[in-house]
Design a protein around this motif. Structure first.
Motif, short mmCIF file in Angstrom:
data_model
loop_
_atom_site.label_atom_id
_atom_site.label_comp_id
_atom_site.label_asym_id
_atom_site.label_seq_id
_atom_site.Cartn_x
_atom_site.Cartn_y
_atom_site.Cartn_z
N ALA A 147 0.32 6.71 -9.96
CA ALA A 147 1.19 6.15 -10.90
C ALA A 147 0.59 6.18 -12.36
N LEU A 154 2.27 -2.88 -7.59
CA LEU A 154 3.14 -1.76 -8.43
C LEU A 154 4.19 -2.22 -8.79
N PRO A 155 4.63 -1.85 -10.19
CA PRO A 155 6.20 -2.17 -10.41
C PRO A 155 7.19 -1.35 -9.44
N VAL A 156 8.24 -2.10 -9.12
CA VAL A 156 9.23 -1.42 -8.33
C VAL A 156 9.63 0.06 -8.67
N VAL A 203 -5.24 5.44 -4.21
CA VAL A 203 -4.50 6.68 -4.60
C VAL A 203 -3.14 6.33 -5.16
N ASP A 204 -2.48 5.24 -4.71
CA ASP A 204 -1.12 5.06 -5.35
C ASP A 204 -1.33 4.65 -6.89
N LEU A 260 -3.43 -0.94 -12.60
CA LEU A 260 -2.78 0.08 -13.16
C LEU A 260 -2.62 -0.13 -14.61
N THR A 313 -6.17 13.58 3.42
CA THR A 313 -4.88 12.94 3.20
C THR A 313 -4.80 12.68 1.80
N THR A 371 7.89 2.21 -10.49
CA THR A 371 6.83 3.10 -10.19
C THR A 371 6.62 3.48 -8.53
N LEU A 388 2.82 6.70 1.81
CA LEU A 388 3.03 8.08 1.77
C LEU A 388 2.50 8.93 2.61
N ALA A 389 1.02 8.24 3.05
CA ALA A 389 0.25 8.95 4.00
C ALA A 389 0.89 9.00 5.43
N GLU A 439 0.89 -1.20 -0.11
CA GLU A 439 -0.18 -0.07 -0.15
C GLU A 439 0.70 1.09 0.00
N VAL A 440 1.24 1.55 -1.23
CA VAL A 440 2.02 2.77 -1.30
C VAL A 440 1.44 4.17 -0.80
N ASP A 441 0.12 4.26 -1.05
CA ASP A 441 -0.49 5.46 -0.79
C ASP A 441 -0.71 5.53 0.78
N LEU A 445 -2.09 14.11 -0.92
CA LEU A 445 -1.22 13.36 -1.87
C LEU A 445 -1.38 13.53 -3.41
N LEU A 450 -8.74 6.16 2.91
CA LEU A 450 -7.79 7.42 3.20
C LEU A 450 -8.54 8.45 3.44
N LYS A 461 -2.77 -4.41 -7.54
CA LYS A 461 -2.30 -3.18 -7.89
C LYS A 461 -1.98 -3.21 -9.41
N ARG A 462 -1.13 -4.26 -9.94
CA ARG A 462 -0.50 -4.08 -11.10
C ARG A 462 -1.49 -4.13 -12.40
N LEU A 467 7.27 7.06 -6.67
CA LEU A 467 6.37 7.60 -5.85
C LEU A 467 7.01 7.77 -4.52
#
Lengths: 197, 197
Positions: free
Chosen positions: B64, A77-79, B59-60, B36, B81, A81, A63-64, A58-60, B85, B77, B32-33, A85
């Motif tokens: 992306a 998600l790809p590394v 959001v991620d 995306l 927030t 990407t 980040l949060a 969970e990248v979002d 982002l 989220l 997620k991939r 982020l």
């Protein structure tokens, strides 16, 4: 496996006291707000301990809350990407289970590879075939990236994992599912040290 | 409901041709991939049509792919927030089902509120109690934010929704589950226009 939010907090406290080098929060299926609230609570523990705190996938949320990094699998998600982020200072890990995954281009943007399962595991229901310590060593030889071994690792077999020369071992049930997470962490750390060649 | 990636692409093409004002990608449970990749494919359709493209929750993935915005629910989220982002130019929506949710502080950072379910729906298994058009109008009176009505809306009842004065109606099954999504979209648009007071 830790027993909800409070169980997670108590487990992380014990694991930090016992000497873990990294904490990853993984709760697939949780809604993001719940995940963010727990992540904030765990960061309040890992920051003073100077131990990196990573989110799974969970990248979002990472980040949060200002997490130190993210661990992703092959279908997340790809590394690159995630790197774009999270920025150059983030700690980014990628799961890899075979030689093709270790040698793919996406690996370049990762800081480490999570390789497994070394042994049979009940924690992850969609895990790849078991590697064995010999298979782990074979995969390790294919890359310069630090390897974090994972999958079915416990106090009885972590020494064998350490002897393969990998950088670290990751566990879930060997700490989170234990009646005394502090003692379990200390036992794992001692067995790891004894196994390092 | 669209029938996988290719079905989504065909449905979005038809919906754009039929005159929809916004596209949201919602696929809970997808990795997620995969999300995306589909988001990138849909953006290639929505950009030339100058129709905003939003992700649900993720959001991620939105960051992306460079989506125009994100729609979040009460357990995703927090809106502020998401705003932090995504930046000031993003289109951010929040689901709200009752007066307390419409009057909470988090609403301030949202561009619009998704309010429903107006009618009974099978699409979302965890939907709140049905509002009815009268309940929708009551909630609309509590806020200055644009309202997007949702939940069980189809060509037979969208005119009644339009008559409440809300800004828009969102549908899933009334387009995505239809044998001819273009005709269904055109029928919805005509019935909406006929209902606007």
């Amino acid at each position: 496996m830790c027993g909800g939010e409070q169980g997670c907090i108590e487990t992380v406290k014990a694991a930090l006291q016992g000497g873990v080098a990294c904490i990853q929060l993984r709760a697939p299926g949780w809604k993001k707000r719940r995940l963010l609230e727990l992540a904030n609570a765990l960061l309040a523990l890992t920051r003073p301990a100077k131990v990196p705190f990573l989110l799974d996938d969970e990248v979002d949320v990472a980040l949060a809350c200002g997490a130190d990094g993210v661990h992703v699998g092959q279908r997340d998600l790809p590394v690159q990407t995630v790197r774009d982020l999270m920025g150059p200072g983030a700690l980014i890990g990628l799961s890899a289970s075979n030689s093709a995954q270790i040698q793919q281009a996406d690996v370049a943007a990762a800081d480490y590879l999570g390789v497994g399962p070394v042994f049979a595991t009940q924690t992850k229901t969609d895990a790849a075939p078991v590697l064995s310590p010999e298979g782990l060593a074979t995969l390790k030889a294919l890359t310069e990236k630090p390897i974090v071994a994972i999958g079915g690792i416990n106090h009885a077999n972590i020494g064998v994992v350490a002897a393969t020369g990998v950088s670290a071992a990751a566990v879930v049930s060997a700490i989170c599912g234990q009646p005394n997470p502090l003692a379990s962490t200390q036992q794992l750390a001692a067995a790891w040290q004894a196994g390092v060649k």
